[in-house]
Design a protein around this motif. Structure first.
Motif, short mmCIF file in Angstrom:
data_model
loop_
_atom_site.label_atom_id
_atom_site.label_comp_id
_atom_site.label_asym_id
_atom_site.label_seq_id
_atom_site.Cartn_x
_atom_site.Cartn_y
_atom_site.Cartn_z
N ARG A 73 28.84 -9.87 -47.10
CA ARG A 73 28.55 -10.52 -45.82
C ARG A 73 29.18 -9.77 -44.64
O ARG A 73 29.64 -10.37 -43.68
CB ARG A 73 28.99 -11.98 -45.84
CG ARG A 73 28.29 -12.81 -46.91
CD ARG A 73 28.77 -14.24 -46.92
NE ARG A 73 28.09 -15.04 -47.91
CZ ARG A 73 26.97 -15.73 -47.70
NH1 ARG A 73 26.39 -15.66 -46.51
NH2 ARG A 73 26.41 -16.45 -48.65
N ASP A 121 29.84 -12.92 -42.30
CA ASP A 121 28.52 -13.36 -41.83
C ASP A 121 28.25 -12.90 -40.40
O ASP A 121 27.59 -13.60 -39.62
CB ASP A 121 28.38 -14.88 -41.92
CG ASP A 121 28.40 -15.37 -43.34
OD1 ASP A 121 27.88 -14.67 -44.22
OD2 ASP A 121 28.95 -16.47 -43.60
N GLY A 168 25.46 -15.77 -40.04
CA GLY A 168 24.24 -15.47 -40.78
C GLY A 168 23.04 -15.25 -39.87
O GLY A 168 21.91 -15.53 -40.25
#
Length: 331
Positions: A73, A121, A168
Motif C-alpha cells: 500500500r 494507502d 486508497g
C-alpha cells in the motif's frame, strides 16, 4: 549502494538491468520505448513480491530482483529516471521512509528524505518535476494532507490539504492539474473528485464519479482520466469510467473482464494497462489492455508474480540505447 534485505544488509544485484550504448551518433533517430515496472507488495501471509519489468519488444515480464524494504500500500511513481516507493506498510507499522530504484544500475537507494509522517494507502504522482504524495492513512486516521518532493533539495514540504480525507484514492495529472479521485474517508468509499492547482496552491471540487470507489486504478490516457475497478460499499468492481475535461463529466466505459480492487493502472507504449488487483477471492496476476479503437478490454498476459498492495509505473527509454539481451530471463 546495493539492494538491501530487511535487516538492512547490503545485497549485490545479480545482474544490471540496462546496458547503455555509446557507439551511436548523437544525430541518430531513436525510437522511444516505455518499460513497465511492477514494484513490491506484501500478502496477508507475509509473502513479499519483488521487482518485475515488462519489455514491450518481447511482450514478456521478467523478475529483476527483490525489493529493498517490505512495503504494501505504498505510493509508486517515476521521477527523473528513477522509481520512487513512498510510505506504505511493512506488515507491522506504517512507514514514512522513501526509497528510489535506479533502473540503470538495478539498485535501490536510500538517499531520499522521509515524509513528515508515516502513511499507507497514499497516492503518488509526478507534476512539474515534483512528486506529490496525496492522502493516506497514518495508522489511526484517514488524512487529507499533501506533500511535495523537490529532488533538487531532497526535501518534502506540505502544500494545501485536500478538501476531503482520502485513503486508497487514485491520482492523475491532466492539463497541469493534479486530480484526486475517489478513495475512502475511513468510513465509506467516495464519489467525490477534486483537483489541485500548483500555481494557486488550491484544491477545488470537480464533477463526482458515477460510482463510489476506493482502492481504484487511475491514469490519464488520450486526454481523459480513467478510473477503473476498486471497491464500492458491497463488492470489488470491474466497471470503468472516464472524465472528459471539456465536458466536465464522467461517462461509462466498457468494463474490464475481471473484478479488480487494489489494481494498478498505467499507460505504456500506447496502451492503457490494468495490472493485478484483488478479485474478491484471490490476488490476480493477469493484465488487461484497453483497446481504444474497439472500445473494449482484452487480455494482455500475466505478471510473473502477484503484487498485493504493490505499485506499477512506466519509464520511457530510447530503444537504441538499450540492450535487452542483458535483462535477466526467468523462463
Amino acid at each position: 549502494m546495493g539492494i538491501y534485505e530487511e535487516r538492512a544488509e547490503q545485497v549485490e544485484p545479480k545482474q544490471k538491468l540496462l546496458s547503455w550504448r555509446t557507439k551511436f551518433a548523437e544525430s541518430r533517430k531513436t525510437r522511444p520505448v516505455e518499460l513497465l515496472f511492477a514494484i513490491g507488495g506484501l500478502s496477508p501471509t507475509g509473502n513479499v513480491s519483488g521487482i518485475e519489468c515488462y519489455n514491450p519488444l518481447e511482450h514478456e515480464w521478467r523478475i529483476l530482483g527483490p525489493v529493498s524494504r517490505h512495503r504494501s500500500r505504498a505510493g509508486v511513481a517515476a521521477l527523473n529516471g528513477s522509481i520512487y516507493a513512498v510510505g506504505g506498510h511493512d506488515g507491522l507499522v506504517c512507514l514514512s521512509s522513501v526509497e528510489r530504484y535506479d533502473l540503470e544500475i538495478n539498485e535501490w537507494k536510500r538517499d531520499v528524505a522521509s515524509l513528515s509522517a508515516p502513511k499507507q494507502d497514499v497516492a503518488v504522482a509526478e507534476l512539474g518535476g515534483y512528486l506529490y504524495c496525496v492522502g493516506g492513512h497514518d495508522g489511526l486516521l484517514c488524512v487529507n494532507t499533501v506533500e511535495r518532493y523537490d529532488p533538487l533539495v531532497n526535501k518534502w514540504c506540505k502544500v494545501a490539504p485536500m478538501n476531503h480525507r482520502r485513503r486508497g484514492l487514485g491520482v492523475a495529472v491532466l492539463d497541469g492539474y493534479l486530480y484526486a479521485v475517489g478513495g475512502s474517508d475511513g468510513r465509506s468509499p467516495l464519489y467525490s473528485v477534486e483537483r489541485y492547482d500548483p500555481v494557486e496552491d488550491r484544491w477545488t471540487p470537480c464533477a463526482p464519479l458515477r460510482s463510489c470507489r476506493e482502492n481504484l486504478g487511475c491514469a490519464t490516457f488520450r486526454g481523459k482520466i480513467y478510473a477503473v475497478g476498486g471497491r464500492d460499499d458491497l463488492t470489488e468492481l470491474s466497471s470503468v469510467e472516464r472524465f472528459d475535461p471539456l465536458t466536465n463529466e464522467w461517462s461509462a466505459v466498457p468494463s474490464m473482464k475481471s473484478k479488480r480492487s487494489q489494481v494498478s493502472l498505467a499507460v505504456a507504449n500506447g496502451y492503457l494497462l490494468a495490472v493485478g488487483g484483488y478479485d474478491g477471492v484471490v490476488h490476480v496476476s493477469t493484465v488487461e489492455a484497453f483497446d481504444w479503437e474497439l472500445n473494449a478490454w482484452r487480455r494482455f498476459g500475466n505478471t510473473q508474480t502477484r503484487h498485493p498492495g504493490g505499485g506499477v509505473t512506466a519509464i520511457q527509454i530510447s530503444s537504441d540505447d538499450l540492450d535487452f539481451s542483458e535483462l535477466p530471463r526467468t523462463r
